[in-house]
Scaffold this motif. Structure first.
Motif, PDB file in Angstrom:
ATOM      1  N   ARG A 153       0.860  -1.186   0.000  1.00  0.00           N
ATOM      2  CA  ARG A 153       0.000   0.000   0.000  1.00  0.00           C
ATOM      3  C   ARG A 153       0.896   1.235   0.000  1.00  0.00           C
ATOM      4  O   ARG A 153       2.020   1.196   0.503  1.00  0.00           O
ATOM      5  CB  ARG A 153      -0.924   0.024   1.224  1.00  0.00           C
ATOM      6  CG  ARG A 153      -0.179   0.220   2.522  1.00  0.00           C
ATOM      7  CD  ARG A 153      -1.076   0.188   3.736  1.00  0.00           C
ATOM      8  NE  ARG A 153      -1.980   1.307   3.834  1.00  0.00           N
ATOM      9  CZ  ARG A 153      -1.638   2.513   4.272  1.00  0.00           C
ATOM     10  NH1 ARG A 153      -0.380   2.756   4.615  1.00  0.00           N
ATOM     11  NH2 ARG A 153      -2.522   3.473   4.366  1.00  0.00           N
ATOM     12  N   PRO A 154       0.425   2.356  -0.564  1.00  0.00           N
ATOM     13  CA  PRO A 154       1.216   3.591  -0.506  1.00  0.00           C
ATOM     14  C   PRO A 154       1.205   4.172   0.900  1.00  0.00           C
ATOM     15  O   PRO A 154       0.204   4.089   1.613  1.00  0.00           O
ATOM     16  CB  PRO A 154       0.506   4.516  -1.502  1.00  0.00           C
ATOM     17  CG  PRO A 154      -0.881   3.985  -1.606  1.00  0.00           C
ATOM     18  CD  PRO A 154      -0.802   2.513  -1.363  1.00  0.00           C
ATOM     19  N   MET A 155       2.327   4.754   1.299  1.00  0.00           N
ATOM     20  CA  MET A 155       2.475   5.337   2.625  1.00  0.00           C
ATOM     21  C   MET A 155       2.383   6.854   2.516  1.00  0.00           C
ATOM     22  O   MET A 155       3.249   7.500   1.925  1.00  0.00           O
ATOM     23  CB  MET A 155       3.811   4.920   3.241  1.00  0.00           C
ATOM     24  CG  MET A 155       4.017   3.403   3.292  1.00  0.00           C
ATOM     25  SD  MET A 155       2.721   2.526   4.197  1.00  0.00           S
ATOM     26  CE  MET A 155       3.055   3.084   5.861  1.00  0.00           C
ATOM     27  N   LEU A 156       1.329   7.429   3.088  1.00  0.00           N
ATOM     28  CA  LEU A 156       1.077   8.857   2.947  1.00  0.00           C
ATOM     29  C   LEU A 156       2.036   9.710   3.764  1.00  0.00           C
ATOM     30  O   LEU A 156       2.297  10.860   3.420  1.00  0.00           O
ATOM     31  CB  LEU A 156      -0.356   9.183   3.365  1.00  0.00           C
ATOM     32  CG  LEU A 156      -1.481   8.555   2.544  1.00  0.00           C
ATOM     33  CD1 LEU A 156      -2.827   9.003   3.094  1.00  0.00           C
ATOM     34  CD2 LEU A 156      -1.354   8.923   1.079  1.00  0.00           C
ATOM     35  N   GLY A 157       2.517   9.178   4.886  1.00  0.00           N
ATOM     36  CA  GLY A 157       3.357   9.985   5.763  1.00  0.00           C
ATOM     37  C   GLY A 157       2.567  10.996   6.573  1.00  0.00           C
ATOM     38  O   GLY A 157       3.107  12.017   7.015  1.00  0.00           O
ATOM     39  N   THR A 237       5.908   4.023  -7.436  1.00  0.00           N
ATOM     40  CA  THR A 237       5.232   5.090  -6.700  1.00  0.00           C
ATOM     41  C   THR A 237       3.875   5.310  -7.362  1.00  0.00           C
ATOM     42  O   THR A 237       3.620   4.833  -8.475  1.00  0.00           O
ATOM     43  CB  THR A 237       6.021   6.414  -6.728  1.00  0.00           C
ATOM     44  OG1 THR A 237       6.150   6.853  -8.089  1.00  0.00           O
ATOM     45  CG2 THR A 237       7.400   6.242  -6.105  1.00  0.00           C
ATOM     46  N   VAL A 238       3.006   6.023  -6.678  1.00  0.00           N
ATOM     47  CA  VAL A 238       1.714   6.371  -7.256  1.00  0.00           C
ATOM     48  C   VAL A 238       1.517   7.872  -7.096  1.00  0.00           C
ATOM     49  O   VAL A 238       1.868   8.450  -6.064  1.00  0.00           O
ATOM     50  CB  VAL A 238       0.565   5.587  -6.581  1.00  0.00           C
ATOM     51  CG1 VAL A 238       0.482   5.895  -5.095  1.00  0.00           C
ATOM     52  CG2 VAL A 238      -0.762   5.873  -7.263  1.00  0.00           C
ATOM     53  N   ASP A 239       1.004   8.516  -8.139  1.00  0.00           N
ATOM     54  CA  ASP A 239       0.744   9.950  -8.090  1.00  0.00           C
ATOM     55  C   ASP A 239      -0.675  10.184  -7.577  1.00  0.00           C
ATOM     56  O   ASP A 239      -1.658   9.846  -8.246  1.00  0.00           O
ATOM     57  CB  ASP A 239       0.897  10.575  -9.476  1.00  0.00           C
ATOM     58  CG  ASP A 239       2.342  10.597  -9.944  1.00  0.00           C
ATOM     59  OD1 ASP A 239       3.235  10.635  -9.078  1.00  0.00           O
ATOM     60  OD2 ASP A 239       2.578  10.563 -11.167  1.00  0.00           O
ATOM     61  N   THR A 256      -0.335  17.307  -7.137  1.00  0.00           N
ATOM     62  CA  THR A 256      -0.090  15.891  -7.394  1.00  0.00           C
ATOM     63  C   THR A 256       1.247  15.545  -6.771  1.00  0.00           C
ATOM     64  O   THR A 256       2.245  16.213  -7.044  1.00  0.00           O
ATOM     65  CB  THR A 256      -0.049  15.597  -8.903  1.00  0.00           C
ATOM     66  OG1 THR A 256      -1.308  15.955  -9.483  1.00  0.00           O
ATOM     67  CG2 THR A 256       0.219  14.117  -9.150  1.00  0.00           C
ATOM     68  N   PHE A 257       1.255  14.536  -5.905  1.00  0.00           N
ATOM     69  CA  PHE A 257       2.536  14.185  -5.306  1.00  0.00           C
ATOM     70  C   PHE A 257       2.753  12.677  -5.341  1.00  0.00           C
ATOM     71  O   PHE A 257       1.822  11.892  -5.146  1.00  0.00           O
ATOM     72  CB  PHE A 257       2.662  14.742  -3.885  1.00  0.00           C
ATOM     73  CG  PHE A 257       1.767  14.137  -2.847  1.00  0.00           C
ATOM     74  CD1 PHE A 257       2.258  13.213  -1.942  1.00  0.00           C
ATOM     75  CD2 PHE A 257       0.444  14.516  -2.750  1.00  0.00           C
ATOM     76  CE1 PHE A 257       1.445  12.677  -0.963  1.00  0.00           C
ATOM     77  CE2 PHE A 257      -0.375  13.985  -1.779  1.00  0.00           C
ATOM     78  CZ  PHE A 257       0.124  13.059  -0.877  1.00  0.00           C
ATOM     79  N   PRO A 258       4.000  12.268  -5.643  1.00  0.00           N
ATOM     80  CA  PRO A 258       4.314  10.838  -5.720  1.00  0.00           C
ATOM     81  C   PRO A 258       4.465  10.241  -4.326  1.00  0.00           C
ATOM     82  O   PRO A 258       5.163  10.781  -3.476  1.00  0.00           O
ATOM     83  CB  PRO A 258       5.645  10.821  -6.478  1.00  0.00           C
ATOM     84  CG  PRO A 258       6.280  12.133  -6.141  1.00  0.00           C
ATOM     85  CD  PRO A 258       5.157  13.119  -5.959  1.00  0.00           C
ATOM     86  N   VAL A 259       3.792   9.134  -4.105  1.00  0.00           N
ATOM     87  CA  VAL A 259       3.817   8.476  -2.801  1.00  0.00           C
ATOM     88  C   VAL A 259       4.458   7.104  -2.960  1.00  0.00           C
ATOM     89  O   VAL A 259       4.056   6.323  -3.825  1.00  0.00           O
ATOM     90  CB  VAL A 259       2.393   8.332  -2.231  1.00  0.00           C
ATOM     91  CG1 VAL A 259       2.436   7.666  -0.863  1.00  0.00           C
ATOM     92  CG2 VAL A 259       1.725   9.695  -2.132  1.00  0.00           C
ATOM     93  N   PRO A 260       5.469   6.778  -2.148  1.00  0.00           N
ATOM     94  CA  PRO A 260       6.115   5.466  -2.253  1.00  0.00           C
ATOM     95  C   PRO A 260       5.248   4.371  -1.652  1.00  0.00           C
ATOM     96  O   PRO A 260       4.392   4.620  -0.795  1.00  0.00           O
ATOM     97  CB  PRO A 260       7.405   5.648  -1.449  1.00  0.00           C
ATOM     98  CG  PRO A 260       7.048   6.682  -0.425  1.00  0.00           C
ATOM     99  CD  PRO A 260       6.093   7.624  -1.108  1.00  0.00           C
ATOM    100  N   PHE A 261       5.482   3.151  -2.104  1.00  0.00           N
ATOM    101  CA  PHE A 261       4.774   1.995  -1.572  1.00  0.00           C
ATOM    102  C   PHE A 261       5.581   1.345  -0.457  1.00  0.00           C
ATOM    103  O   PHE A 261       6.803   1.484  -0.378  1.00  0.00           O
ATOM    104  CB  PHE A 261       4.526   0.959  -2.672  1.00  0.00           C
ATOM    105  CG  PHE A 261       3.399   1.311  -3.594  1.00  0.00           C
ATOM    106  CD1 PHE A 261       2.102   0.950  -3.289  1.00  0.00           C
ATOM    107  CD2 PHE A 261       3.634   2.009  -4.763  1.00  0.00           C
ATOM    108  CE1 PHE A 261       1.059   1.268  -4.134  1.00  0.00           C
ATOM    109  CE2 PHE A 261       2.598   2.335  -5.620  1.00  0.00           C
ATOM    110  CZ  PHE A 261       1.307   1.965  -5.305  1.00  0.00           C
TER     111      PHE A 261
END
Length: 270
Positions: A153-157, A237-239, A256-261
């Protein structure tokens, strides 16, 4: 009722003793543990038949539910309650919904069912109270593990709180002064995260433009669904497209920001 001893979140003693409903004890094997959700997948072998449960479509706030467990003598215990209209972002993770009742002793990890007997979630003991993870989230995790031996899952932080679950006066203020009727308030931004680097701050309200989710469990299911692309090797990553409302300075912007998985899981081998 399951006996499982572990030294740390990533170090396991693999030998399990599982007490079955017919009061026999058999050996089991831990296949997989997911750190983010705190759920494990077990394999139990034996000459017995278990009834295949029926699954519901997930949990709704205000829904009447029953938390099930078995005591040391395998007698069934039941607690009746509702899914509370609460968020508690201090738990650090988003998938939890709160139960209005205590769960029976030894019932952490037990099923939560609706009036028709469908399993709609799993209950856990957490501080400050019993919580439930929706069966939709758990089933997606199992499907990912069966196909890829991982859950991603992507981690939003960020820690978030749903606008929908604020008290009425705060929701009215957001609506009248800022024209905000949904989304999530940022409760905390993790240091050195992508969210921090692009300028998202505590107190901002963000709205996800690609998915109109309004509660943290809905957001969790959305984020988990994005993990399929990562596991299939389509993206690392997902935008995410979000609308950010800066309440302190009274402006909003679309970014739009890239989020790592992350696939912080433990595949257990013997």
């Amino acid at each position: 009722p399951l006996v499982l001893r572990c030294a740390t979140s990533t170090e396991f003693f693999l030998k399990l003793s599982v007490r079955m409903p017919n009061r026999t004890i058999t050996e089991g094997r831990l296949l997989f543990f997911n750190v983010h959700y705190g759920i494990a997948l077990l394999e139990v072998k034996g000459d017995f038949q278990l009834q295949v449960p029926s699954f519901g479509l997930g949990i709704n706030y205000g829904q009447d539910v029953f938390a099930l467990a078995r005591d040391e003598n395998m007698s069934l215990m039941v607690r009746h309650g509702t899914i509370s209209w609460l968020d508690y972002p201090g738990l650090l993770t988003n998938p939890y919904m709160f139960l209005s009742c205590d769960i029976p002793e030894g019932g952490s990890g037990g099923p939560v069912v609706d009036h028709d007997g469908n399993i709609i979630g799993i209950a856990f003991d957490r501080n400050p109270g019993p919580v439930v993870i929706s069966i939709t989230t758990i089933r997606t995790c199992i499907e990912m593990w069966h196909q890829f031996s991982r859950v991603a899952r992507p981690m939003l932080g960020m820690q978030l709180k749903a606008v929908e679950l604020l008290d009425v006066s705060m929701r009215e203020e957001l609506c009248l002064e800022y024209n905000i009727t949904g989304g999530f308030i940022v409760n905390l931004v993790k240091v050195d995260s992508t969210a921090e680097r692009i300028g998202i701050r505590r107190g901002d309200v963000i709205v996800f433009k690609d998915n109109r989710c309004s509660t943290l469990p809905q957001l969790e299911d959305y984020l988990l669904s994005l993990g399929w692309g990562y596991l299939q090797g389509l993206s690392f990553t997902v935008d995410l497209k979000v609308e950010v409302h800066n309440l302190a300075d009274s402006y909003k912007e679309s970014i739009t920001f890239p989020v790592p998985f992350s696939d912080v899981s433990k595949r257990v081998t013997t």
